[in-house]
Design a protein around this motif. Structure first.
Motif, PDB file in Angstrom:
ATOM      1  N   CYS A 121      68.841  58.867  10.335  1.00 36.51           N
ATOM      2  CA  CYS A 121      68.991  58.779  11.796  1.00 36.51           C
ATOM      3  C   CYS A 121      67.628  58.876  12.482  1.00 36.51           C
ATOM      4  N   VAL A 122      66.797  59.799  12.026  1.00 37.75           N
ATOM      5  CA  VAL A 122      65.455  59.938  12.599  1.00 37.75           C
ATOM      6  C   VAL A 122      64.640  58.677  12.355  1.00 37.75           C
ATOM      7  N   LEU A 123      64.686  58.151  11.150  1.00 44.26           N
ATOM      8  CA  LEU A 123      63.944  56.935  10.814  1.00 44.26           C
ATOM      9  C   LEU A 123      64.399  55.757  11.662  1.00 44.26           C
ATOM     10  N   ALA A 124      65.699  55.582  11.819  1.00 43.31           N
ATOM     11  CA  ALA A 124      66.226  54.476  12.626  1.00 43.31           C
ATOM     12  C   ALA A 124      65.805  54.621  14.084  1.00 43.31           C
ATOM     13  N   THR A 125      65.840  55.840  14.599  1.00 37.83           N
ATOM     14  CA  THR A 125      65.443  56.067  15.990  1.00 37.83           C
ATOM     15  C   THR A 125      63.965  55.780  16.191  1.00 37.83           C
ATOM     16  N   VAL A 126      63.130  56.300  15.315  1.00 38.08           N
ATOM     17  CA  VAL A 126      61.688  56.083  15.428  1.00 38.08           C
ATOM     18  C   VAL A 126      61.360  54.607  15.263  1.00 38.08           C
ATOM     19  N   LEU A 127      61.996  53.952  14.317  1.00 40.28           N
ATOM     20  CA  LEU A 127      61.737  52.533  14.082  1.00 40.28           C
ATOM     21  C   LEU A 127      62.112  51.691  15.293  1.00 40.28           C
ATOM     22  N   THR A 128      63.276  51.946  15.876  1.00 33.26           N
ATOM     23  CA  THR A 128      63.681  51.142  17.037  1.00 33.26           C
ATOM     24  C   THR A 128      62.842  51.458  18.274  1.00 33.26           C
ATOM     25  N   ARG A 129      62.268  52.636  18.349  1.00 31.80           N
ATOM     26  CA  ARG A 129      61.412  52.976  19.495  1.00 31.80           C
ATOM     27  C   ARG A 129      60.024  52.361  19.365  1.00 31.80           C
ATOM     28  N   PHE A 130      59.461  52.362  18.162  1.00 36.69           N
ATOM     29  CA  PHE A 130      58.090  51.913  17.987  1.00 36.69           C
ATOM     30  C   PHE A 130      57.956  50.457  17.574  1.00 36.69           C
ATOM     31  N   LEU A 131      58.992  49.846  17.030  1.00 33.07           N
ATOM     32  CA  LEU A 131      58.908  48.466  16.542  1.00 33.07           C
ATOM     33  C   LEU A 131      58.454  47.480  17.623  1.00 33.07           C
ATOM     34  N   PRO A 132      58.996  47.531  18.841  1.00 34.24           N
ATOM     35  CA  PRO A 132      58.505  46.581  19.853  1.00 34.24           C
ATOM     36  C   PRO A 132      57.015  46.715  20.142  1.00 34.24           C
ATOM     37  N   PHE A 133      56.480  47.932  20.085  1.00 32.23           N
ATOM     38  CA  PHE A 133      55.050  48.119  20.341  1.00 32.23           C
ATOM     39  C   PHE A 133      54.205  47.610  19.187  1.00 32.23           C
ATOM     40  N   TRP A 134      54.739  47.648  17.987  1.00 35.80           N
ATOM     41  CA  TRP A 134      54.015  47.107  16.838  1.00 35.80           C
ATOM     42  C   TRP A 134      54.065  45.586  16.824  1.00 35.80           C
ATOM     43  N   VAL A 135      55.216  45.023  17.175  1.00 39.47           N
ATOM     44  CA  VAL A 135      55.384  43.567  17.127  1.00 39.47           C
ATOM     45  C   VAL A 135      54.673  42.893  18.297  1.00 39.47           C
ATOM     46  N   PHE A 136      54.809  43.455  19.486  1.00 43.14           N
ATOM     47  CA  PHE A 136      54.212  42.859  20.688  1.00 43.14           C
ATOM     48  C   PHE A 136      53.098  43.767  21.189  1.00 43.14           C
ATOM     49  N   SER A 137      51.877  43.441  20.809  1.00 41.41           N
ATOM     50  CA  SER A 137      50.741  44.282  21.200  1.00 41.41           C
ATOM     51  C   SER A 137      50.316  43.961  22.631  1.00 41.41           C
ATOM     52  N   GLU A 138      49.486  44.832  23.188  1.00 38.84           N
ATOM     53  CA  GLU A 138      48.983  44.634  24.550  1.00 38.84           C
ATOM     54  C   GLU A 138      47.974  43.486  24.620  1.00 38.84           C
ATOM     55  N   LYS A 139      47.408  43.147  23.499  1.00 36.46           N
ATOM     56  CA  LYS A 139      46.356  42.139  23.485  1.00 36.46           C
ATOM     57  C   LYS A 139      46.889  40.734  23.695  1.00 36.46           C
ATOM     58  N   LYS A 140      48.131  40.511  23.250  1.00 40.91           N
ATOM     59  CA  LYS A 140      48.724  39.182  23.395  1.00 40.91           C
ATOM     60  C   LYS A 140      49.779  39.210  24.490  1.00 40.91           C
ATOM     61  N   ARG A 141      49.985  38.048  25.094  1.00 44.89           N
ATOM     62  CA  ARG A 141      51.024  37.926  26.111  1.00 44.89           C
ATOM     63  C   ARG A 141      52.392  37.947  25.418  1.00 44.89           C
ATOM     64  N   THR A 142      53.356  38.604  26.064  1.00 41.32           N
ATOM     65  CA  THR A 142      54.712  38.657  25.525  1.00 41.32           C
ATOM     66  C   THR A 142      55.309  37.259  25.581  1.00 41.32           C
ATOM     67  N   PRO A 143      55.962  36.815  24.496  1.00 40.54           N
ATOM     68  CA  PRO A 143      56.552  35.476  24.498  1.00 40.54           C
ATOM     69  C   PRO A 143      57.566  35.311  25.639  1.00 40.54           C
ATOM     70  N   PRO A 144      57.640  34.109  26.204  1.00 42.87           N
ATOM     71  CA  PRO A 144      58.536  33.883  27.350  1.00 42.87           C
ATOM     72  C   PRO A 144      60.009  34.174  27.042  1.00 42.87           C
ATOM     73  N   TYR A 145      60.456  33.903  25.804  1.00 41.76           N
ATOM     74  CA  TYR A 145      61.864  34.150  25.502  1.00 41.76           C
ATOM     75  C   TYR A 145      62.176  35.644  25.472  1.00 41.76           C
ATOM     76  N   ILE A 146      61.201  36.478  25.120  1.00 43.93           N
ATOM     77  CA  ILE A 146      61.406  37.925  25.151  1.00 43.93           C
ATOM     78  C   ILE A 146      61.475  38.403  26.604  1.00 43.93           C
ATOM     79  N   GLU A 147      60.620  37.861  27.466  1.00 44.54           N
ATOM     80  CA  GLU A 147      60.693  38.199  28.879  1.00 44.54           C
ATOM     81  C   GLU A 147      62.022  37.759  29.480  1.00 44.54           C
ATOM     82  N   TYR A 148      62.495  36.568  29.080  1.00 44.24           N
ATOM     83  CA  TYR A 148      63.790  36.071  29.543  1.00 44.24           C
ATOM     84  C   TYR A 148      64.915  37.020  29.114  1.00 44.24           C
TER      85      TYR A 148
END
Length: 110
Positions: A13-40
């Motif tokens: 449960c802890v692993l799933a919670t931490v993974l779902t909280r941090f995964l978006p920050f790992w996949v979509f970094s601040e350096k790149k623009r968020t893809p338009p479909y994710i913004e949509y």
């Protein structure tokens, strides 16, 4: 459950919670623009979730028997009115829920 099973369950449960909280920050970094479909998806998913919740909550309501869906419709109207008035989601949901629960407990007795 044994102690080992409890530890494994809590760890998963802890692993799933931490993974779902941090995964978006790992996949979509601040350096790149968020893809338009994710913004949509970020724009349309909240409305879609609320639409599904309304359908789920009203699936067992019958207009032709019992209270004719009056407590449900009043609860929805109060929720909408509170949201348009205060623009606070938690306040409007809590207010509509409280009104609905009071209605089915004291006014529309089953």
């Amino acid at each position: 459950m044994t102690v080992a099973e409890q530890i494994i369950t809590i760890s998963m449960c802890v692993l799933a919670t931490v993974l779902t909280r941090f995964l978006p920050f790992w996949v979509f970094s601040e350096k790149k623009r968020t893809p338009p479909y994710i913004e949509y998806l970020g724009n349309v998913l909240p409305l879609a979730v609320f639409g599904m919740l309304i359908i789920y909550c009203l699936k067992g309501v019958s207009l032709f028997s019992g209270n004719h869906a009056l407590p449900e419709l009043i609860g929805i109207a109060v929720t909408a009115a509170l949201h348009f008035w205060k623009k606070q989601m938690l306040f409007s949901i809590a207010g509509g829920t409280i009104v609905y629960m009071l209605l089915i407990r004291f006014v529309f007795l089953a």
